[in-house]
Design a protein around this motif. Structure first.
Motif, short mmCIF file in Angstrom:
data_model
loop_
_atom_site.label_atom_id
_atom_site.label_comp_id
_atom_site.label_asym_id
_atom_site.label_seq_id
_atom_site.Cartn_x
_atom_site.Cartn_y
_atom_site.Cartn_z
N MET A 129 35.35 -35.22 39.40
CA MET A 129 35.51 -34.65 40.50
C MET A 129 36.50 -35.17 41.43
O MET A 129 36.31 -36.38 41.62
N VAL A 130 37.49 -34.66 41.88
CA VAL A 130 38.47 -35.05 42.64
C VAL A 130 37.94 -34.67 44.07
O VAL A 130 38.02 -33.56 44.60
N TYR A 131 37.78 -35.83 45.11
CA TYR A 131 37.52 -35.47 46.36
C TYR A 131 38.75 -35.71 47.23
O TYR A 131 39.23 -36.81 47.36
N LEU A 132 39.24 -34.86 48.03
CA LEU A 132 40.21 -34.92 49.05
C LEU A 132 39.75 -34.73 50.53
O LEU A 132 39.25 -33.77 50.90
N ASP A 133 40.07 -35.53 51.49
CA ASP A 133 39.90 -35.39 52.74
C ASP A 133 41.25 -34.83 53.55
O ASP A 133 42.33 -35.56 53.21
N LEU A 134 41.16 -33.64 54.28
CA LEU A 134 42.56 -33.13 54.70
C LEU A 134 42.53 -33.37 56.09
O LEU A 134 41.31 -33.32 56.99
N LEU A 135 43.75 -33.62 56.70
CA LEU A 135 44.09 -33.80 58.04
C LEU A 135 45.04 -32.78 58.38
O LEU A 135 46.24 -32.83 57.81
N LEU A 136 44.78 -31.83 59.12
CA LEU A 136 45.77 -30.97 59.71
C LEU A 136 46.64 -31.22 60.75
O LEU A 136 45.81 -31.25 61.77
N VAL A 137 47.70 -31.43 60.71
CA VAL A 137 48.59 -31.75 62.09
C VAL A 137 49.43 -30.27 62.10
O VAL A 137 50.31 -29.85 61.34
N GLY A 138 48.93 -29.68 63.04
CA GLY A 138 49.48 -28.42 63.34
C GLY A 138 48.45 -27.20 62.98
O GLY A 138 47.83 -27.61 61.56
N PHE A 139 48.00 -26.23 63.54
CA PHE A 139 46.94 -25.55 63.21
C PHE A 139 47.15 -24.21 64.08
O PHE A 139 46.55 -23.44 64.61
N GLY A 140 48.65 -23.66 63.68
CA GLY A 140 49.08 -22.35 64.27
C GLY A 140 48.80 -21.32 63.02
O GLY A 140 47.74 -21.41 62.42
N ARG A 141 49.79 -20.39 62.91
CA ARG A 141 49.40 -19.22 61.95
C ARG A 141 49.34 -19.65 60.55
O ARG A 141 48.45 -19.29 59.82
N VAL A 142 50.28 -20.55 60.15
CA VAL A 142 50.19 -21.33 58.83
C VAL A 142 48.86 -22.09 58.53
O VAL A 142 48.29 -22.17 57.44
N GLY A 143 48.76 -23.06 59.43
CA GLY A 143 47.71 -23.99 59.22
C GLY A 143 46.24 -23.13 59.17
O GLY A 143 45.45 -23.33 58.39
N ARG A 144 46.33 -22.17 60.03
CA ARG A 144 44.98 -21.57 59.80
C ARG A 144 44.81 -20.54 58.71
O ARG A 144 43.68 -20.60 57.95
N ARG A 145 45.83 -19.92 58.22
CA ARG A 145 45.80 -19.13 57.08
C ARG A 145 45.42 -19.96 55.91
O ARG A 145 44.67 -19.54 55.04
N PHE A 146 46.12 -21.08 55.86
CA PHE A 146 45.75 -22.08 54.79
C PHE A 146 44.25 -22.56 54.68
O PHE A 146 43.71 -22.56 53.75
N THR A 147 43.53 -22.55 55.96
CA THR A 147 42.25 -23.07 55.85
C THR A 147 41.26 -21.66 55.36
O THR A 147 40.31 -21.95 54.79
N GLU A 148 41.82 -20.56 55.58
CA GLU A 148 41.19 -19.56 55.22
C GLU A 148 41.21 -19.10 53.60
O GLU A 148 40.35 -19.13 52.88
N LEU A 149 42.22 -19.64 53.29
CA LEU A 149 42.78 -19.73 51.65
C LEU A 149 41.86 -20.71 50.89
O LEU A 149 40.97 -20.60 49.94
N LEU A 150 41.84 -22.03 51.64
CA LEU A 150 41.12 -23.08 51.18
C LEU A 150 39.58 -22.51 50.86
O LEU A 150 38.87 -22.88 49.90
N GLU A 151 38.96 -21.84 51.95
CA GLU A 151 37.61 -21.33 51.94
C GLU A 151 37.53 -20.33 50.72
O GLU A 151 36.45 -20.17 50.02
N GLU A 152 38.44 -19.09 50.77
CA GLU A 152 38.42 -18.13 49.99
C GLU A 152 38.22 -18.95 48.43
O GLU A 152 37.61 -18.23 47.44
N GLN A 153 38.92 -19.80 48.09
CA GLN A 153 39.62 -20.37 46.84
C GLN A 153 38.56 -21.51 46.31
O GLN A 153 38.85 -22.07 45.51
N SER A 154 37.50 -21.96 47.20
CA SER A 154 36.84 -23.09 47.09
C SER A 154 36.18 -23.06 45.75
O SER A 154 36.16 -24.18 44.99
N VAL A 155 35.51 -21.92 45.34
CA VAL A 155 34.80 -22.12 44.06
C VAL A 155 35.76 -22.17 42.97
O VAL A 155 35.45 -23.06 42.04
N ARG A 156 36.97 -21.48 42.90
CA ARG A 156 37.88 -21.64 41.97
C ARG A 156 38.28 -23.25 41.98
O ARG A 156 39.05 -23.74 40.71
N LEU A 157 38.85 -23.60 43.07
CA LEU A 157 39.26 -25.07 42.98
C LEU A 157 38.09 -26.12 42.35
O LEU A 157 38.67 -26.69 41.58
N ARG A 158 37.00 -26.05 42.77
CA ARG A 158 36.01 -26.89 42.03
C ARG A 158 35.83 -26.43 40.50
O ARG A 158 35.98 -27.34 39.59
#
Ligand SMILES: NC(=O)c1ccc[n+]([C@@H]2O[C@H](COP(=O)([O-])OP(=O)(O)OC[C@H]3O[C@@H](n4cnc5c(N)ncnc54)[C@H](OP(=O)(O)O)[C@@H]3O)[C@@H](O)[C@H]2O)c1
Length: 370
Positions: free
Chosen positions: A1-30
């Protein structure tokens, strides 16, 4: 398993949508990429900074940022907060990279989605350089660093043996840079022509349907697609930054957005747009670049195109780039639907590229593109 820590610099429209996508796709990514992630820090300009090495609550983070509230309450006293809530993005990057190295935490990826600065590409370029020098990988949707400092950044990534990926900077999620990097070995890109800015294309095609410039622009602002400062779209700066990015990365250029000859659509009247339609033509904001002798000539301007021109067909949010190549001739990349979801996907795709490299045991950054 590859573990990555993410640091979000900027959390506007793109940054927030990115975190939603990460959560939605978490199972697939794993499941498909053995990728497990957590967000350890978020920096904004006016809404504070949060850092917790154990991971942040993203639902709460989005709620706070969406309501315009400070992110400070994301990290309670029990989290052992070690950075001030008012710290800058740069301070957070330095803090997180130092913590990550000292505590042998998973590899850090800085996700840079701050506002585009067309004067100097800052502070995004400083963020990227600090991240790479501190040992983090970087993915970004901000055109500033590739448009202003691609060579310097690519060289720093090579020295640090870390990845710098930026697929979301041009054509949202459509794979332009990775297509050339991964699938066109030996090919030289000699030039390109394209429609790269969705907001202006939407405005011009809405005017063909009799709608006003102002109404069409406000649709794009409401949809979160226009830049925070919409004059960057209207005056051609966004397209000029993308032109510089393509020229620097794919054509071995060394230009900045200021070096791109630029005319926007601010002075285009409905009459001109409708006149062109009545003659079987279409006005489009066309971006292009080519080598003329030893000079890279980049241009962004409204052009009247014949209806038979592939770029004339593009309506609304559609984007297309036609690359002129030495071995394949012209090849086009068409995006029929671009926007926040696709830009968030580009960041996700870049993250997967990093994870795949790590799971293959790659320790070095890929060389810069040609
Ligand atoms: N929107 C799109 O469809 C799209 C598509 C492709 C690429 N992009 C690019 O993606 C980037 C982000 O776009 P966006 O639409 O998400 O913009 P946005 O909604 O305006 O968000 C920008 C974020 O960056 C933060 N920020 C600005 N300066 C900062 C600094 N010096 N340090 C730390 N944080 C800072 C802002 O914080 P505050 O809110 O506190 O000011 C905000 O959280 C831009 O570079 C844009 O060109 C956007």
């Amino acid at each position: 398993m590859v573990y990555l820590d993410l640091l979000l610099v900027g959390f506007g429209r793109v940054g927030r949508r990115f975190t939603e996508l990460l959560e939605e796709q978490s199972v697939r990514l794993r499941g498909e990429y053995d990728l497990s992630w957590r967000v350890v820090g978020i920096a904004t300009r006016r809404h504070g900074t949060a850092y917790d090495a154990r991971g942040l609550d993203l639902v709460k983070a989005r709620r706070l940022a969406g309501a315009g509230a400070s992110l400070a309450s994301l990290t309670g006293a029990e989290s052992g907060r070690t950075i001030a809530a008012e710290a800058s993005g740069l301070a957070l990057i330095r803090h997180a990279t130092a913590e990550s190295a000292a505590r042998r935490m998973p590899q850090l990826v800085v996700v840079e989605t701050t506002t585009l600065d067309v004067e100097r590409g800052q502070p995004a370029t400083d963020h990227v350089m600090a991240a790479l020098r501190g040992g983090a990988h970087v993915v970004t949707a901000n055109k500033g660093p590739v448009a202003f400092a691609y060579r310097e950044i690519a060289s720093a990534a090579g020295v640090a043996r870390r990845r710098f990926l930026f697929e979301g900077t041009v054509m949202d999620g459509a794979p332009l840079f990775s297509l050339v990097r991964e699938t066109l070995p030996g090919v030289r890109v000699l030039g390109f022509r394209g429609i790269l800015n969705a907001t202006t294309n939407y405005v011009l095609t809405a005017m063909e349907e009799g709608r006003s410039f102002e109404r069409a622009l406000s649709d794009m602002q409401e949809a979160g697609i226009a830049e925070a400062d919409a004059s960057l779209d209207i005056d051609g700066w966004d397209a000029a930054a993308k032109t510089a990015a393509i020229a620097n990365v794919l054509m071995r250029g060394s230009v900045t957005p200021r070096g791109i000859e630029r005319t926007g659509i601010r002075d285009i009247s409905s009459k001109r747009v409708l006149d062109a339609v009545s003659r079987g033509r279409r006005v489009r904001l066309v971006a292009s670049a080519e080598w003329v002798d030893d000079r890279l000539a980049g241009r962004v301007a409204p052009v009247e195109l014949d209806e038979a021109d592939p770029l004339a067909r593009l309506a609304g949010l559609q984007n297309e780039v036609v690359l002129k190549t030495d071995l394949l001739g012209p090849i086009g990349i068409l995006q029929l639907d671009g926007g926040l979801a696709q830009t968030a996907y580009a960041l996700l795709a870049d993250l997967v590229t990093i994870a795949k490299g790590l799971s293959r045991g790659e320790t070095s950054a890929a060389p810069p593109l040609r």
